[in-house]
Scaffold this motif. Sequence first.
Motif, PDB file in Angstrom:
ATOM      1  N   VAL A  24      -4.816  13.233  55.997  1.00 56.98           N
ATOM      2  CA  VAL A  24      -5.498  11.954  56.192  1.00 56.98           C
ATOM      3  C   VAL A  24      -6.005  11.779  57.634  1.00 56.98           C
ATOM      4  CG1 VAL A  24      -3.421  10.584  56.660  1.00 56.98           C
ATOM      5  CG2 VAL A  24      -5.383   9.509  55.594  1.00 56.98           C
ATOM      6  N   ALA A  25      -5.236  12.225  58.607  1.00 61.56           N
ATOM      7  CA  ALA A  25      -5.677  12.072  60.001  1.00 61.56           C
ATOM      8  C   ALA A  25      -6.921  12.913  60.273  1.00 61.56           C
ATOM      9  CB  ALA A  25      -4.553  12.456  60.955  1.00 61.56           C
ATOM     10  N   GLN A  26      -6.946  14.146  59.747  1.00 61.85           N
ATOM     11  CA  GLN A  26      -8.104  15.012  59.950  1.00 61.85           C
ATOM     12  C   GLN A  26      -9.327  14.498  59.196  1.00 61.85           C
ATOM     13  OE1 GLN A  26      -5.059  16.007  59.277  1.00 61.85           O
ATOM     14  NE2 GLN A  26      -4.472  17.708  60.592  1.00 61.85           N
ATOM     15  N   ILE A  27      -9.110  13.860  58.050  1.00 62.30           N
ATOM     16  CA  ILE A  27     -10.228  13.339  57.257  1.00 62.30           C
ATOM     17  C   ILE A  27     -10.911  12.184  57.984  1.00 62.30           C
ATOM     18  CG2 ILE A  27     -10.818  12.099  55.126  1.00 62.30           C
ATOM     19  CD1 ILE A  27      -8.559  13.767  53.761  1.00 62.30           C
ATOM     20  N   TYR A  28     -10.111  11.285  58.570  1.00 60.48           N
ATOM     21  CA  TYR A  28     -10.673  10.071  59.176  1.00 60.48           C
ATOM     22  C   TYR A  28     -11.001  10.203  60.664  1.00 60.48           C
ATOM     23  CZ  TYR A  28      -9.513   7.612  54.886  1.00 60.48           C
ATOM     24  OH  TYR A  28      -9.446   7.211  53.580  1.00 60.48           O
ATOM     25  N   ALA A  29     -10.440  11.229  61.347  1.00 56.25           N
ATOM     26  CA  ALA A  29     -10.667  11.380  62.791  1.00 56.25           C
ATOM     27  C   ALA A  29     -12.155  11.481  63.164  1.00 56.25           C
ATOM     28  CB  ALA A  29      -9.902  12.588  63.325  1.00 56.25           C
ATOM     29  N   TYR A  36     -14.549   9.996  62.031  1.00 58.41           N
ATOM     30  CA  TYR A  36     -15.196   8.683  61.901  1.00 58.41           C
ATOM     31  C   TYR A  36     -14.645   7.666  62.897  1.00 58.41           C
ATOM     32  CZ  TYR A  36     -16.787  10.899  57.653  1.00 58.41           C
ATOM     33  OH  TYR A  36     -17.346  11.773  56.772  1.00 58.41           O
ATOM     34  N   TYR A  68     -11.312   6.960  63.637  1.00 59.43           N
ATOM     35  CA  TYR A  68     -10.003   6.355  63.391  1.00 59.43           C
ATOM     36  C   TYR A  68      -8.930   7.152  64.123  1.00 59.43           C
ATOM     37  CZ  TYR A  68     -12.274   3.785  59.614  1.00 59.43           C
ATOM     38  OH  TYR A  68     -13.103   2.975  58.890  1.00 59.43           O
ATOM     39  N   SER A  84      -4.697   8.098  64.840  1.00 56.46           N
ATOM     40  CA  SER A  84      -3.644   8.520  63.899  1.00 56.46           C
ATOM     41  C   SER A  84      -2.934   7.330  63.265  1.00 56.46           C
ATOM     42  CB  SER A  84      -2.636   9.425  64.599  1.00 56.46           C
ATOM     43  OG  SER A  84      -2.015   8.751  65.660  1.00 56.46           O
ATOM     44  N   GLN A 102      -4.286   4.306  62.563  1.00 58.17           N
ATOM     45  CA  GLN A 102      -5.180   3.754  61.540  1.00 58.17           C
ATOM     46  C   GLN A 102      -5.237   4.678  60.323  1.00 58.17           C
ATOM     47  OE1 GLN A 102      -8.503   3.511  64.233  1.00 58.17           O
ATOM     48  NE2 GLN A 102      -8.470   1.261  64.231  1.00 58.17           N
ATOM     49  N   SER A 103      -5.257   5.990  60.562  1.00 57.85           N
ATOM     50  CA  SER A 103      -5.268   6.947  59.452  1.00 57.85           C
ATOM     51  C   SER A 103      -4.004   6.823  58.617  1.00 57.85           C
ATOM     52  CB  SER A 103      -5.398   8.374  59.991  1.00 57.85           C
ATOM     53  OG  SER A 103      -6.614   8.543  60.653  1.00 57.85           O
ATOM     54  N   LEU A 153      -4.346   3.851  56.410  1.00 58.01           N
ATOM     55  CA  LEU A 153      -5.271   4.124  55.293  1.00 58.01           C
ATOM     56  C   LEU A 153      -4.596   4.980  54.223  1.00 58.01           C
ATOM     57  CD1 LEU A 153      -8.518   4.760  57.345  1.00 58.01           C
ATOM     58  CD2 LEU A 153      -8.131   2.868  55.756  1.00 58.01           C
TER      59      LEU A 153
END
Length: 203
Positions: free
Chosen positions: A166-171, A173, A175, A177, A179-180, A183
């Motif tokens: 999740v952190a790599q997916i949203y970083a 954009y 966000y 760690s 916030q990720s 989410l």
Amino acid sequence: CIFAAGILVVAGWLRYAGTAHSLNPNGAYALLLVSQLLTGVAQPFYQALAPRYSEAWFGLRGRVTATMFMSLMNPVGNAIGQLLAPVGTVRLSILVLAVITTAIAPVAFALGERPPTPPTLSGSKASPSVPETLRRMSRRELCDFAILVWGFGVLVGVINSVTTLVAQIYAPYGYDSNQSGFLGAALLIAGIVGAIITAPFFD
């Protein structure tokens, strides 16, 4: 359950060992990979445990809800991990999760195998082995079983991949760690709420 809890404790500390500053990146990655593999090995034990345990301890009108609550402990744990993990540095976060896993693991010894008086006839009988169950199935039942296993396996793999990365997916954009983590937890909580609402209808 005890065996799977032991695997999770070993996996947690192997993951923490992978954060040692003295390790080279390849060694750290190897330890991380082994710990993730062990975590994946432990999951089927708990997923298979839930329906059998609810069959042994609950009657027909509460079995689905009991299975749902036990099955939800995996995503609930993931959601808690998403919220707790971003604590200070990555190394400290992994240490916190390893300590929590170690502290919770002994609860496995407190579980009773079956009640003194089983609630149903099926709850009093021993489960047949997997090969015996497969032998007894008709061709149609085997086909249905294969579809369920494939569908469930793909969905579990996708959800585990998304929550792990999740952190790599949203970083990209913007966000961070924390916030990720929120989410990822929101994704799991939505599924948990949906299961809690629908399980009593199936019962």
